[in-house]
Design an enzyme around this catalytic site. Structure first.
Site, PDB file in Angstrom:
ATOM      1  N   GLU A 150       0.665  -1.352   0.038  1.00  9.44           N
ATOM      2  CA  GLU A 150       0.062   0.071   0.132  1.00  9.44           C
ATOM      3  C   GLU A 150       0.926   1.224   0.077  1.00  9.44           C
ATOM      4  OE1 GLU A 150      -2.934  -0.314   3.182  1.00  9.44           O
ATOM      5  OE2 GLU A 150      -4.142  -1.664   1.973  1.00  9.44           O
ATOM      6  N   GLU A 159      -6.801  -7.294  -1.597  1.00 12.64           N
ATOM      7  CA  GLU A 159      -6.912  -7.145  -0.097  1.00 12.64           C
ATOM      8  C   GLU A 159      -8.497  -6.744   0.048  1.00 12.64           C
ATOM      9  OE1 GLU A 159      -4.891  -5.106   2.931  1.00 12.64           O
ATOM     10  OE2 GLU A 159      -3.023  -5.400   2.291  1.00 12.64           O
TER      11      GLU A 159
END
EC number: 3.2.1.78
Length: 414
Positions: free
Chosen positions: A211, A328
């Site tokens: 991320e 995710e």
């Protein structure tokens, strides 16, 4: 006469030995070819394995190396991989980093704990044993397990003048530390399998960062330059494995009209321009609607979720021309009014959407639920943990999706 008999016998023995060596060499060559054929590839906007479309259902278990660093706890890794394999899950995303702190892989720049590295060796060998492919991430955006903040601190300790953690992307010292870590991992010789990581088809892909975000430049340009530099570096070391960035999917300035799809803010990434870099093989998105839209109803969150997936799928197919993975997603048990039925309904809906998008050309390659844990791992509870053995209804939904995606791979029209 006896001399000639001995001579003939020696020649015959040498002949047999040469045949044995030739056969052994042939076996090794065949094994290497088999391993090479086992690498997951990208062909246009879809994944392939051994020349056929590859679709998957998978999971995250970020903790595998951290736990496996302690040999007495490795049974937890085996348990999760065994249960995941039984549920048809074929891809797992996990960390290949732990920078500073408890059970650090990288204790200080370039200094590694062999015990922890052998934990990662074990993870890869167990994944191979259970037929699960791995996506291995090189560093964290966040402070957990060190992350870019640890690299920045190390650079400061070396005398670098650094303003903030986002200088990680531009400072030559942090970039060199990071490149050294990439090289250390990619060229690691596995003490259990006897293979170098870069030659092991158990690894599906490398991930540049979990991320990535950059609050110092919301345009995405700084991150774009970093991705280009690091992607080129990874490919210079290893051109067998796939490579992805690790992005959540936030849109940036390259396609301004797409920014309205973001959940109300930007994070310094640009889903389009970042993934157009040719060394990046496939795109990823993450989705946590219960965090991003915490004040909205479940129905409103699902409407956003479906739009989020569909828009990125369209862009992956039409602009990037690369596969897409929902890398995710999950439903937190800490959400107000949560019960297991709510999570099961949420997952079923997401899985149906994944299947529907994958059916149209295979661009949507699969998804990775966050996250699976083993029995007795309550200290890893983040609200999203799933223990398959204790959640039969959820396990059933996951297993059904696994079988559906595997079957679809044989039917999808590319």
């Amino acid at each position: 006469m006896a001399y000639f008999q001995r001579l003939i016998s020696c020649i015959f023995v040498l002949f047999l030995l040469s045949l044995a060596f030739a056969c052994e060499a042939r076996v090794l060559l065949d094994e290497n070819n088999a391993n090479d054929q086992g690498f997951v590839r990208v062909n246009g906007a879809h994944f392939e394995l051994n020349g056929s479309p590859f679709l998957f259902n998978g999971f995250n278990s970020y903790w595998l190396m951290h736990v496996a660093a302690e040999p007495s706890e490795r049974y937890k890794v085996s348990e999760v991989l065994r249960e995941a394999s039984s549920a048809g899950l074929s891809v797992c995303r996990t960390w290949a980093f732990s920078d500073g702190g408890d059970r650090a892989l990288q204790i200080s720049p370039g200094v590694y704990d062999e015990r922890v590295f052998q934990g990662l060796d074990f993870v890869i060998s167990e994944a191979k044993k259970y037929g699960i492919r791995l996506i291995l991430s090189f560093v964290n955006n966040y402070n957990d397990f060190g992350g870019k903040a640890q690299y920045v601190q190390w650079a400061r300790n070396a005398g670098a003048q650094i303003n903030g953690d986002d200088d990680f992307y531009t400072n030559y010292i942090t970039k060199n530390y990071y490149k050294n870590h990439i090289k250390k991992v990619v060229t690691r010789f596995n003490t259990i399998t006897g293979m170098t990581y870069k030659d092991d088809s158990t690894i599906m892909a490398w991930e540049l960062m979990n991320e990535p975000r950059n609050q110092a430049d919301y345009s995405g340009n700084t991150l774009n330059a970093w991705v280009q530099e690091m992607a080129s570096f990874v490919k210079s070391l290893d051109n067998k494995h796939l490579l992805e960035i690790g992005m959540e999917g936030f849109y940036g300035d390259s396609v301004p009209e797409r920014k309205s799809i973001n959940p109300g803010y930007q994070v310094g990434t640009d889903f389009i321009s970042n993934h157009l870099i040719k060394e990046i093989d496939f795109a990823t998105i993450h989705a946590y609607t219960d965090q991003w839209l915490s004040g909205q109803s479940d129905d409103a969150q699902m409407i956003f979720m479906q739009k989020w997936m569909t828009s990125h799928w369209q862009d992956a197919k039409n602009i990037l021309k690369k596969p897409l993975v929902l890398a995710e997603f999950g439903k937190s048990s800490r959400d107000p009014g949560y019960n297991q039925n709510i999570r099961d309904t949420f997952m079923s809906t997401i899985y149906r959407n994944i299947y529907s998008l994958a059916k149209d050309g295979g661009t949507m390659g699969g998804s990775l639920i966050w996250q699976l844990v083993a029995q007795g791992m309550e200290n890893y509870e983040d609200g999203y943990c799933i223990e398959l053995g204790k959640n039969p209804s959820t396990a059933g939904i996951i297993t059904s999706q696994s079988h559906a995606m595997t079957a679809l791979a044989h039917l999808v029209k590319i």
